[in-house]
Design an enzyme around this catalytic site. Structure first.
Site, short mmCIF file in Angstrom:
data_model
loop_
_atom_site.label_atom_id
_atom_site.label_comp_id
_atom_site.label_asym_id
_atom_site.label_seq_id
_atom_site.Cartn_x
_atom_site.Cartn_y
_atom_site.Cartn_z
N CYS A 381 0.83 -1.21 0.00
CA CYS A 381 0.00 0.00 0.00
C CYS A 381 0.86 1.25 0.00
CB CYS A 381 -1.01 -0.03 1.14
SG CYS A 381 -2.43 1.00 0.79
N HIS A 507 -3.67 -4.94 0.38
CA HIS A 507 -3.13 -5.47 1.64
C HIS A 507 -3.21 -7.00 1.66
CE1 HIS A 507 -2.63 -1.73 3.94
NE2 HIS A 507 -3.58 -1.28 3.14
N GLU A 509 -1.76 -9.04 3.47
CA GLU A 509 -1.64 -9.62 4.82
C GLU A 509 -2.99 -10.05 5.39
OE1 GLU A 509 -1.16 -6.46 3.99
OE2 GLU A 509 -1.64 -5.05 5.61
N1 GLN Z 1 -1.87 6.89 2.64
C1 GLN Z 1 -1.95 6.10 1.46
C2 GLN Z 1 -3.29 6.27 0.75
O1 GLN Z 1 -4.22 6.75 1.32
C3 GLN Z 1 -1.69 4.64 1.74
C4 GLN Z 1 -2.75 3.98 2.55
C5 GLN Z 1 -2.32 2.68 3.17
O2 GLN Z 1 -1.12 2.36 3.22
N2 GLN Z 1 -3.25 1.92 3.70
O3 GLN Z 1 -3.43 5.90 -0.38
#
Ligand code: GLN
Length: 540
Positions: A381, A507, A509
């Site tokens: 992410c 994600h 995970e």
């Molecule tokens: N801050 C980043 C976004 O909003 C990444 C978000 C995250 O890592 N969950 O896209």
């Protein structure tokens, strides 16, 4: 349908979630269909807007619900696939009650905690029972008995127990038996008092799950039984596990917890076959190899902030016969002292998700170090966004390239706000959330790990790879190996000519399980181990 309610007493952080999840594992292994859910007494609508320092990781479900991290335990320990129905906060309950009040549902009445709030809570339990087929619903009540804000939930489950009858409901109270080291004695008084509190409300637990760091002898069990009004065999020891949380179901089975639950709820089932679970635990406890992976993040001090990532490494490590030691590195320290000091000697580097500017330059330095030194790298992410920024700056020569999350006026906004996010002003539940399909390019590392051209993964972000920079980045060697089906969003990027360099916008995970490690975690750990073993044999 049978109902189990798990409450907690004496202190918080007792591991109620793990206990509930482990009971779920045992009942599932006995052939029952189990659903787990969590009631949280705080007033937030959901934990999505809370800082990880407040609340640990926000766990995301397929349907996009942002939930308590205990739901992560539930999904990892059982085969249930949970939805927004399975995490209920006081905030959500009051929101529903107040909406009904405004729409005239209660016209003429005084709206009160009992019955209106408690009815709302009971309706939720019934809805889950109706919409999700199962034999048993295990509901964990967050917080500690005696907390003011937990009272409506306790009152609601008391009423619910009355309504469904004693043969269909079981209250399990998890408490701490305090070990006074200086005196070498176990103390049961706080447990007695917390059970007394529960009984004041009208709930008599059928089982006491006694968390303890030392084994409980029969005298102590008898004492708890006498003072707490349960038979001695209903005092179940839940001792701290030595090596792994995945030992908890095995320990509780040895203590005959699942037998007792089935007896009390009049459930006829087979004995559980825990062979595969036990094999997994053995692989976790005594692997052949050992290696270190640095997780470079902002919420490093807090054990729970990247919970699912740490668990995914346990799963992937066990499958690769290696103990993955996680070295938590504060990105701000890298900013001050450089990456070499913290990352030299690591077998892999992972940059996890996150929000906000703090620490980002340190994460960029960590990616640069891993890319240049050929250390396996995995970005998740925000970690993918950081990898893209690093590549833009240091490979494409786009000075000061950045995400508009951190620098609105950057000359090279390689990461920018998702189109659909531009109108969003509300916080909470408003990101790009939940399961989305990604198409994978064949002949890439992503295809290599997934062995599939379409995958579904869970997302939680507002920003994305800015496609205006796609051609330029690709010309410099960045491979976009996964994209949204309409081709608009880059979901996975990777580099060739590197032992392992892959980053994803989603994600992974959240989908890793003990005997089913996530393919990317598995591939990353495998590559890191190979790299490590090759380097070690080259040194000989
Ligand atoms: N801050 C980043 C976004 O909003 C990444 C978000 C995250 O890592 N969950 O896209």
């Amino acid at each position: 349908m049978k109902y189990i309610f798990v409450t907690g007493g004496v202190v918080s952080s007792l591991g109620k979630g793990l206990a509930a999840a482990s009971l779920g594992t045992l009942l599932e292994h006995r052939g029952l269909k189990v659903i787990l859910q969590k009631f949280d007494p705080y007033l937030n609508i959901d934990p999505g807007t809370m800082n990880p320092f407040e609340h640990g990781e926000v766990y995301v479900l397929d349907d996009g619900a942002e939930t308590d991290l205990d739901l992560g335990h539930y999904e990892r320990f059982t085969s249930t696939n949970l939805s927004k129905l399975n995490n209920l906060t006081s905030g959500r309950v009051y929101e529903a009650v107040l909406k009904k009040e405004r729409s005239g549902t209660y016209l003429g009445s005084t709206v009160q905690v009992i019955p209106h709030v408690t009815n709302e809570i009971k309706d939720r339990i019934r809805r889950v029972a109706k919409e999700m087929t199962a034999d048993i619903i295990i509901t964990e009540i967050g917080g500690t008995v005696g907390d003011i804000e937990g009272l409506p939930f306790l009152e609601a489950i008391r009423q619910f127990g009355q309504e469904v009858g004693p043969e269909n409901v079981l209250f399990i109270h998890t408490t701490l038996i305090i070990y006074m080291r200086a005196a070498g004695e176990l103390k049961t008084k706080p447990t007695q008092q917390s059970i007394a509190k529960l009984r004041e409300i009208g709930i008599s637990p059928g089982i006491i799950l006694a968390r303890t760091e030392v084994s409980l002898d029969q005298d102590i069990k008898d004492k708890i039984s006498l003072f707490c009004n349960v038979p001695p065999d209903a005092v179940v020891e839940a001792i701290d596990t030595k090596h792994s949380i995945y030992e908890v179901p095995l320990k509780l089975h040895e203590e005959r917890l699942d037998d007792l639950v089935c007896k009390l709820l009049q459930l006829e089932t087979k004995q559980p076959d825990l062979t595969r679970w036990r094999q997994f635990v053995n692989r976790v406890i005594s692997p052949t190899h050992h290696m270190r992976i640095a997780v470079v993040g902002k919420y490093i001090e807090l054990q729970d902030a990247y919970k699912s990532i740490y668990e995914a490494f346990v799963h992937a490590g066990a499958s690769n016969d290696v103990k993955v030691e996680i070295v938590r590195v504060d990105a701000e320290l890298i900013e001050k002292k450089g990456a070499e000091l913290y990352l030299a000697g690591m077998q892999g580097v992972l940059v996890p998700g996150g929000f906000g500017m703090r620490g980002t330059e340190g994460k960029i330095a960590a990616v640069k170090y891993a890319r240049e030194k050929g250390i396996p790298f995995f970005g998740i992410c925000l970690g993918m966004q950081i990898a893209v920024i690093e590549f833009a700056r240091n490979v494409c020569g786009l000075a000061d390239a950045n995400s508009t999350e951190f620098n609105k006026t950057t000359p090279h906004p390689v990461i920018s706000l998702l189109e659909e996010q531009k109108q969003v002003t509300q916080k909470g539940g408003s990101m790009r959330l939940g399961s989305w399909v990604t198409d994978i390019q064949t002949g890439t590392r992503a295809y290599d790990v997934y062995q599939s051209v379409t995958i579904t993964e869970r997302h939680r972000h507002r920003y994305e790879f800015n496609s205006a920079f796609k051609t330029e980045m690709e010309n410099h060697g960045l491979v976009i190996s996964g994209s949204s089906p309409d081709g608009m969003l880059a979901e996975i990027v990777e580099l060739n000519d590197h032992p392992f360099f892959l980053a994803c916008q989603f994600h992974p995970e959240f989908l890793s399980k003990p005997n089913h490690p996530h393919p990317i975690f598995f591939g990353f750990v495998k590559a890191a181990l190979q790299n490590h073993l090759q380097a070690a044999s080259a040194e000989l």
